[in-house]
Design an enzyme around this catalytic site. Structure first.
Site, PDB file in Angstrom:
ATOM      1  N   GLY A   1       0.806  -1.216   0.000  1.00 58.80           N
ATOM      2  CA  GLY A   1       0.000   0.000   0.000  1.00 58.80           C
ATOM      3  C   GLY A   1       0.833   1.258   0.000  1.00 58.80           C
ATOM      4  O   GLY A   1       2.026   1.229  -0.341  1.00 58.80           O
ATOM      5  N   ALA A   2       0.197   2.392   0.393  1.00 54.52           N
ATOM      6  CA  ALA A   2       0.808   3.725   0.263  1.00 54.52           C
ATOM      7  C   ALA A   2       1.318   3.864  -1.171  1.00 54.52           C
ATOM      8  O   ALA A   2       2.501   4.120  -1.407  1.00 54.52           O
ATOM      9  CB  ALA A   2       1.906   3.952   1.299  1.00 54.52           C
TER      10      ALA A   2
ATOM     11  N   HIS B   1       4.208   1.977  -8.167  1.00 57.38           N
ATOM     12  CA  HIS B   1       3.217   0.896  -8.089  1.00 57.38           C
ATOM     13  C   HIS B   1       2.245   0.977  -9.269  1.00 57.38           C
ATOM     14  O   HIS B   1       1.882  -0.046  -9.858  1.00 57.38           O
ATOM     15  CB  HIS B   1       2.384   1.009  -6.801  1.00 57.38           C
ATOM     16  CG  HIS B   1       3.147   0.813  -5.531  1.00 57.38           C
ATOM     17  ND1 HIS B   1       3.283   1.802  -4.590  1.00 57.38           N
ATOM     18  CD2 HIS B   1       3.801  -0.274  -5.035  1.00 57.38           C
ATOM     19  CE1 HIS B   1       3.976   1.335  -3.567  1.00 57.38           C
ATOM     20  NE2 HIS B   1       4.308   0.094  -3.811  1.00 57.38           N
TER      21      HIS B   1
ATOM     22  N   GLY C   1       9.037  -4.104  -8.441  1.00 55.90           N
ATOM     23  CA  GLY C   1       9.884  -2.964  -8.801  1.00 55.90           C
ATOM     24  C   GLY C   1      11.358  -3.289  -8.596  1.00 55.90           C
ATOM     25  O   GLY C   1      11.726  -4.021  -7.667  1.00 55.90           O
TER      26      GLY C   1
ATOM     27  N   ASP D   1      13.714  -2.596  -5.165  1.00 59.35           N
ATOM     28  CA  ASP D   1      14.040  -3.690  -4.244  1.00 59.35           C
ATOM     29  C   ASP D   1      14.655  -4.820  -5.070  1.00 59.35           C
ATOM     30  O   ASP D   1      14.075  -5.897  -5.203  1.00 59.35           O
ATOM     31  CB  ASP D   1      12.772  -4.162  -3.533  1.00 59.35           C
ATOM     32  CG  ASP D   1      12.168  -3.044  -2.701  1.00 59.35           C
ATOM     33  OD1 ASP D   1      12.772  -2.651  -1.711  1.00 59.35           O
ATOM     34  OD2 ASP D   1      11.094  -2.542  -3.092  1.00 59.35           O
TER      35      ASP D   1
ATOM     36  N   MET E   1      11.095   6.537  -5.779  1.00 57.78           N
ATOM     37  CA  MET E   1       9.776   6.543  -5.134  1.00 57.78           C
ATOM     38  C   MET E   1       9.659   5.355  -4.192  1.00 57.78           C
ATOM     39  O   MET E   1      10.065   4.243  -4.528  1.00 57.78           O
ATOM     40  CB  MET E   1       8.684   6.512  -6.185  1.00 57.78           C
ATOM     41  CG  MET E   1       8.568   7.835  -6.863  1.00 57.78           C
ATOM     42  SD  MET E   1       7.061   7.995  -7.767  1.00 57.78           S
ATOM     43  CE  MET E   1       7.398   9.578  -8.553  1.00 57.78           C
ATOM     44  N   SER E   2       9.104   5.624  -3.023  1.00 55.98           N
ATOM     45  CA  SER E   2       8.967   4.588  -2.004  1.00 55.98           C
ATOM     46  C   SER E   2       7.824   4.995  -1.079  1.00 55.98           C
ATOM     47  O   SER E   2       7.604   6.188  -0.836  1.00 55.98           O
ATOM     48  CB  SER E   2      10.265   4.511  -1.194  1.00 55.98           C
ATOM     49  OG  SER E   2      10.029   3.879   0.040  1.00 55.98           O
TER      50      SER E   2
HETATM   51  O1  PAF Z   1       7.915  -4.850  -1.903  1.00 59.48           O
HETATM   52  C1  PAF Z   1       6.964  -4.903  -1.103  1.00 59.48           C
HETATM   53  O2  PAF Z   1       6.131  -3.990  -1.013  1.00 59.48           O
HETATM   54  C2  PAF Z   1       6.800  -6.134  -0.217  1.00 59.48           C
HETATM   55  O3  PAF Z   1       8.028  -6.620   0.188  1.00 59.48           O
HETATM   56  C3  PAF Z   1       5.945  -7.244  -0.867  1.00 59.48           C
HETATM   57  C4  PAF Z   1       6.615  -7.821  -2.100  1.00 59.48           C
HETATM   58  C5  PAF Z   1       4.579  -6.697  -1.222  1.00 59.48           C
HETATM   59  C6  PAF Z   1       5.756  -8.387   0.125  1.00 59.48           C
HETATM   60  O4  PAF Z   1       5.117  -7.961   1.285  1.00 59.48           O
END
Ligand code: PAF
Length: 282
Positions: free
Chosen positions: A31-32, A37, A149, A152, A186-187
């Site tokens: 979320g957020a 995303h 993304g 990460d 972006m995060s």
């Molecule tokens: O990257 C993330 O937001 C989280 O690590 C994920 C992949 C949704 C798992 O909770």
């Protein structure tokens, strides 16, 4: 618009709408939601008949209780952003109970050592938590393709490793990093930064860009020492790690090889808020 907080209802809806030629694309999130995303959702919609997004702050991947407590939770505005993109997107926003069924613990994984580097070193148990939730979500949503993304990058490699070791029927697709106009990756955690901190944090990407240029002529160690010095002179930030590693095994680069692809990885605290970023170097 379909929003489910219960896996049984989600599964039965997905069964109902499934057809032979509609593949399911999946975007797991906590979320957020930001533009990064939304770009994953667009990629999924362009390549699949059905797109599912999960919004779930997964407790088992947090090694720091304060980080978990303060992680932004903005479901209503997330739903509005998804709706603005497409009302066809299916949202799964479960409770902890629905996902973990009273047993909120991680499975132990062997990711062939990928889990021992960088994030894994500084966040013990983090990747067992990520592996546990991603596997669980794959079982529930049963996607053909899943989008992650590249910010990460270590997580992306770990999910690919899990899928290949456990022969899960999912294609994992990495998508480019989205950046603010000033270069900051972006995060969801950026929501916790004050505007001035957000502006100052643009230095992280500037340093990565300079490190990339330096890596053309200097050793990985020389570049790393230079980055450490840069942050020593900058008291607003606390550098947790800077590492140059090969993309496949994520091992620190000791001696450059022309055959390998390298990346710089960085984690920095800005007033207790932990930011990560990465850049491809060759
Ligand atoms: O990257 C993330 O937001 C989280 O690590 C994920 C992949 C949704 C798992 O909770």
């Amino acid at each position: 618009m379909f929003i489910f907080n219960n896996q049984v209802a989600l599964s039965s809806h997905l069964k109902e709408i499934a057809s032979e030629n509609s593949s399911v694309g999946f975007v797991p999130t906590m979320g957020a939601l930001h533009k990064g995303h939304l770009s994953l959702l667009e990629e999924s919609m362009n390549n699949n008949g059905i797109t599912v997004i999960s919004i779930f702050v997964n407790p088992t991947q947090f090694n720091n209780p304060e980080d978990l407590a303060k992680y932004p939770r903005t479901l209503n505005s997330d739903v509005e952003k998804i709706k603005a993109l497409s009302k066809e997107i299916i949202i799964y926003a479960p409770t902890v109970e629905d996902v973990y069924n009273g047993n909120t613990v991680s499975q132990n994984f062997d990711f062939d050592g990928l889990e021992n580097q960088m994030e894994g070193k500084f966040r013990p148990g983090h990747f067992d938590g990520v592996g546990t939730i991603v596997k669980r979500l794959f079982e529930i949503v049963k996607p053909q393709k899943a989008y992650f993304g590249e910010k990460d990058f270590q997580q992306l490699q770990i999910v690919k490793k899990m899928v290949s070791k456990q022969k899960l029927p999912v294609k994992v697709i990495g998508c480019p990093i989205y950046r603010e106009a000033n270069g900051l990756a972006m995060s969801s955690r950026n929501e916790r930064l004050m505007p001035s901190q957000k502006e100052h944090a643009s230095i992280i990407y500037k340093i990565l860009l300079e490190a990339k240029i330096k890596f053309g002529t200097k050793t990985a160690k020389e570049v790393s020492d230079w980055v450490v010095k840069k942050f020593e002179n900058n008291k607003e930030f606390e550098l947790e790690y800077f590492q140059i590693a090969d993309e496949e095994r994520l091992l620190t680069c000791i001696k450059k090889s022309k055959k390998k692809k390298y990346r710089a990885f960085i984690a920095v605290f800005v007033n207790k808020i932990r930011l990560i970023d990465t850049i491809s170097l060759n």
